[in-house]
Design a protein around this motif. Structure first.
Motif, PDB file in Angstrom:
ATOM      1  N   PHE A   1      -3.323  12.697 -13.674  1.00 41.17           N
ATOM      2  CA  PHE A   1      -2.885  11.465 -13.335  1.00 41.17           C
ATOM      3  C   PHE A   1      -2.606  10.605 -14.590  1.00 41.17           C
ATOM      4  CE2 PHE A   1      -2.577   7.084 -11.500  1.00 41.17           C
ATOM      5  CZ  PHE A   1      -1.577   7.239 -10.625  1.00 41.17           C
ATOM      6  N   ASN A   2      -1.455  10.596 -15.139  1.00 39.85           N
ATOM      7  CA  ASN A   2      -1.164   9.957 -16.379  1.00 39.85           C
ATOM      8  C   ASN A   2       0.022   9.247 -16.052  1.00 39.85           C
ATOM      9  OD1 ASN A   2      -0.862   9.107 -19.060  1.00 39.85           O
ATOM     10  ND2 ASN A   2      -1.041  10.978 -19.998  1.00 39.85           N
ATOM     11  N   PRO A   3       0.325   8.053 -15.793  1.00 42.08           N
ATOM     12  CA  PRO A   3       1.363   7.430 -15.381  1.00 42.08           C
ATOM     13  C   PRO A   3       2.151   6.929 -16.728  1.00 42.08           C
ATOM     14  CG  PRO A   3      -0.512   6.098 -14.651  1.00 42.08           C
ATOM     15  CD  PRO A   3      -0.996   7.418 -15.230  1.00 42.08           C
ATOM     16  N   ILE A   4       1.791   6.657 -17.719  1.00 47.26           N
ATOM     17  CA  ILE A   4       2.566   6.357 -18.961  1.00 47.26           C
ATOM     18  C   ILE A   4       3.458   7.639 -19.231  1.00 47.26           C
ATOM     19  CG2 ILE A   4       2.608   5.505 -21.220  1.00 47.26           C
ATOM     20  CD1 ILE A   4       1.946   3.374 -19.240  1.00 47.26           C
ATOM     21  N   ASP A   5       2.533   8.765 -19.526  1.00 51.74           N
ATOM     22  CA  ASP A   5       3.211  10.117 -19.939  1.00 51.74           C
ATOM     23  C   ASP A   5       4.276  10.560 -18.778  1.00 51.74           C
ATOM     24  OD1 ASP A   5       3.757  12.101 -21.594  1.00 51.74           O
ATOM     25  OD2 ASP A   5       2.438  13.400 -20.385  1.00 51.74           O
ATOM     26  N   SER A   6       4.001  10.360 -17.602  1.00 57.51           N
ATOM     27  CA  SER A   6       4.995  10.858 -16.364  1.00 57.51           C
ATOM     28  C   SER A   6       6.239   9.917 -16.516  1.00 57.51           C
ATOM     29  CB  SER A   6       4.379  10.824 -15.276  1.00 57.51           C
ATOM     30  OG  SER A   6       3.272  11.679 -15.209  1.00 57.51           O
ATOM     31  N   LEU A   7       6.056   8.500 -16.676  1.00 58.79           N
ATOM     32  CA  LEU A   7       7.134   7.858 -16.811  1.00 58.79           C
ATOM     33  C   LEU A   7       8.094   7.779 -17.844  1.00 58.79           C
ATOM     34  CD1 LEU A   7       5.795   4.335 -14.885  1.00 58.79           C
ATOM     35  CD2 LEU A   7       7.455   6.052 -13.952  1.00 58.79           C
ATOM     36  N   SER A   8       7.287   8.092 -18.892  1.00 57.82           N
ATOM     37  CA  SER A   8       8.199   8.505 -20.279  1.00 57.82           C
ATOM     38  C   SER A   8       9.044   9.836 -20.392  1.00 57.82           C
ATOM     39  CB  SER A   8       7.257   8.141 -21.476  1.00 57.82           C
ATOM     40  OG  SER A   8       6.371   9.621 -21.574  1.00 57.82           O
ATOM     41  N   GLY A   9       8.445  10.611 -19.637  1.00 54.11           N
ATOM     42  CA  GLY A   9       9.153  11.880 -19.353  1.00 54.11           C
ATOM     43  C   GLY A   9      10.298  11.686 -18.415  1.00 54.11           C
ATOM     44  N   PHE A  10      10.179  10.884 -17.151  1.00 54.13           N
ATOM     45  CA  PHE A  10      11.137  10.367 -16.297  1.00 54.13           C
ATOM     46  C   PHE A  10      12.240   9.745 -16.867  1.00 54.13           C
ATOM     47  CE2 PHE A  10      12.733   7.251 -13.272  1.00 54.13           C
ATOM     48  CZ  PHE A  10      13.344   7.792 -12.308  1.00 54.13           C
ATOM     49  N   PHE A  11      11.867   8.753 -17.767  1.00 54.87           N
ATOM     50  CA  PHE A  11      12.988   7.739 -18.337  1.00 54.87           C
ATOM     51  C   PHE A  11      13.561   8.778 -19.471  1.00 54.87           C
ATOM     52  CE2 PHE A  11      11.008   4.122 -16.333  1.00 54.87           C
ATOM     53  CZ  PHE A  11      12.397   3.617 -15.873  1.00 54.87           C
ATOM     54  N   PHE A  12      12.916   9.624 -20.083  1.00 57.45           N
ATOM     55  CA  PHE A  12      13.387  10.388 -21.324  1.00 57.45           C
ATOM     56  C   PHE A  12      14.705  11.315 -20.613  1.00 57.45           C
ATOM     57  CE2 PHE A  12      13.922  14.452 -23.292  1.00 57.45           C
ATOM     58  CZ  PHE A  12      14.050  13.963 -24.745  1.00 57.45           C
ATOM     59  N   THR A  13      14.500  11.905 -19.501  1.00 59.71           N
ATOM     60  CA  THR A  13      15.614  12.635 -18.927  1.00 59.71           C
ATOM     61  C   THR A  13      16.814  12.070 -18.692  1.00 59.71           C
ATOM     62  OG1 THR A  13      14.565  12.373 -16.578  1.00 59.71           O
ATOM     63  CG2 THR A  13      13.727  14.318 -17.735  1.00 59.71           C
ATOM     64  N   PHE A  14      16.605  10.621 -18.305  1.00 61.72           N
ATOM     65  CA  PHE A  14      17.770   9.953 -17.897  1.00 61.72           C
ATOM     66  C   PHE A  14      18.537   9.544 -19.355  1.00 61.72           C
ATOM     67  CE2 PHE A  14      16.172   9.618 -13.745  1.00 61.72           C
ATOM     68  CZ  PHE A  14      17.144   9.408 -13.018  1.00 61.72           C
TER      69      PHE A  14
ATOM     70  N   LEU B   1       0.826  -1.245  -0.066  1.00 55.98           N
ATOM     71  CA  LEU B   1      -0.003  -0.056   0.013  1.00 55.98           C
ATOM     72  C   LEU B   1       0.837   1.286   0.113  1.00 55.98           C
ATOM     73  CD1 LEU B   1      -2.880   1.225   0.238  1.00 55.98           C
ATOM     74  CD2 LEU B   1      -2.623   1.173   2.524  1.00 55.98           C
ATOM     75  N   SER B   2       2.103   1.292   0.803  1.00 61.11           N
ATOM     76  CA  SER B   2       2.948   2.187   0.997  1.00 61.11           C
ATOM     77  C   SER B   2       3.603   2.673  -0.484  1.00 61.11           C
ATOM     78  CB  SER B   2       4.076   2.097   1.980  1.00 61.11           C
ATOM     79  OG  SER B   2       4.751   3.256   1.955  1.00 61.11           O
ATOM     80  N   VAL B   3       3.814   1.570  -1.521  1.00 58.42           N
ATOM     81  CA  VAL B   3       4.378   1.535  -2.513  1.00 58.42           C
ATOM     82  C   VAL B   3       3.461   2.171  -3.557  1.00 58.42           C
ATOM     83  CG1 VAL B   3       4.972   0.091  -4.642  1.00 58.42           C
ATOM     84  CG2 VAL B   3       6.048  -0.280  -2.372  1.00 58.42           C
ATOM     85  N   ILE B   4       2.156   1.809  -3.347  1.00 63.13           N
ATOM     86  CA  ILE B   4       1.297   2.249  -4.435  1.00 63.13           C
ATOM     87  C   ILE B   4       1.270   3.989  -4.116  1.00 63.13           C
ATOM     88  CG2 ILE B   4      -1.330   2.359  -4.907  1.00 63.13           C
ATOM     89  CD1 ILE B   4      -1.378  -0.679  -4.445  1.00 63.13           C
ATOM     90  N   ILE B   5       0.973   4.170  -2.879  1.00 65.77           N
ATOM     91  CA  ILE B   5       0.951   5.646  -2.499  1.00 65.77           C
ATOM     92  C   ILE B   5       1.982   6.436  -3.065  1.00 65.77           C
ATOM     93  CG2 ILE B   5       1.009   7.181  -0.599  1.00 65.77           C
ATOM     94  CD1 ILE B   5      -0.959   5.351   0.975  1.00 65.77           C
ATOM     95  N   GLY B   6       3.265   5.798  -2.763  1.00 69.94           N
ATOM     96  CA  GLY B   6       4.640   6.398  -3.077  1.00 69.94           C
ATOM     97  C   GLY B   6       4.629   6.616  -4.798  1.00 69.94           C
ATOM     98  N   PHE B   7       4.147   5.542  -5.633  1.00 71.48           N
ATOM     99  CA  PHE B   7       4.050   5.463  -6.966  1.00 71.48           C
ATOM    100  C   PHE B   7       3.261   6.696  -7.250  1.00 71.48           C
ATOM    101  CE2 PHE B   7       2.449   4.156 -11.128  1.00 71.48           C
ATOM    102  CZ  PHE B   7       3.795   3.977 -11.839  1.00 71.48           C
ATOM    103  N   ALA B   8       1.885   6.707  -6.837  1.00 67.21           N
ATOM    104  CA  ALA B   8       1.072   7.720  -7.078  1.00 67.21           C
ATOM    105  C   ALA B   8       1.613   9.217  -7.107  1.00 67.21           C
ATOM    106  CB  ALA B   8      -0.430   7.652  -6.252  1.00 67.21           C
ATOM    107  N   GLY B   9       2.473   9.316  -5.929  1.00 69.33           N
ATOM    108  CA  GLY B   9       2.939  10.614  -5.455  1.00 69.33           C
ATOM    109  C   GLY B   9       4.079  10.934  -6.341  1.00 69.33           C
ATOM    110  N   SER B  10       4.591  10.098  -6.684  1.00 67.89           N
ATOM    111  CA  SER B  10       5.865  10.293  -7.652  1.00 67.89           C
ATOM    112  C   SER B  10       5.363  10.634  -9.023  1.00 67.89           C
ATOM    113  CB  SER B  10       7.057   9.045  -7.926  1.00 67.89           C
ATOM    114  OG  SER B  10       6.429   7.982  -8.509  1.00 67.89           O
ATOM    115  N   ILE B  11       4.428  10.013  -9.523  1.00 67.53           N
ATOM    116  CA  ILE B  11       3.814  10.207 -10.817  1.00 67.53           C
ATOM    117  C   ILE B  11       3.208  11.800 -10.689  1.00 67.53           C
ATOM    118  CG2 ILE B  11       1.732   9.651 -12.255  1.00 67.53           C
ATOM    119  CD1 ILE B  11       4.168   7.827 -12.470  1.00 67.53           C
ATOM    120  N   LEU B  12       2.506  12.122  -9.730  1.00 70.09           N
ATOM    121  CA  LEU B  12       1.986  13.531  -9.673  1.00 70.09           C
ATOM    122  C   LEU B  12       3.148  14.426  -9.626  1.00 70.09           C
ATOM    123  CD1 LEU B  12      -1.168  12.920  -7.361  1.00 70.09           C
ATOM    124  CD2 LEU B  12      -1.080  13.182  -9.952  1.00 70.09           C
TER     125      LEU B  12
END
Length: 89
Positions: A38-51, A12-23
């Protein structure tokens, strides 16, 4: 049963942390005049794109390790909170 509750608390804490990181990623990557969503795919693609943009192919590995470390920290935080709550009962 006690161990199962500890695992569920960590997940449950991981889910909350994941939602918080996406936001948080969405909030930091959008301009001020665009609404946060709340768009997880777009946010994670932006996260990985920066790296990947900064480090090339090794950025996929570094970005994945950063994400895993972040989520595992939330898992251990959840299990620690469960231990504190169960100790007081």
């Amino acid at each position: 049963m006690k161990n199962q509750n500890k695992i569920l608390s960590g997940l449950l804490s991981v889910i909350i942390g994941f939602a918080g990181s996406i936001l948080a990623i969405d909030l930091l990557s959008k301009p001020d005049n665009v609404a946060i969503s709340f768009n997880p795919i777009d946010s994670l693609s932006g996260f990985f794109f920066t790296f990947v943009f900064m480090m090339g192919t090794i950025g996929w590995i570094v970005g994945g390790l950063v994400l895993i470390a972040y989520l595992s920290a939330f898992y251990f935080l959840g299990t620690w909170i469960y231990k504190l709550i169960s100790r007081k009962k």
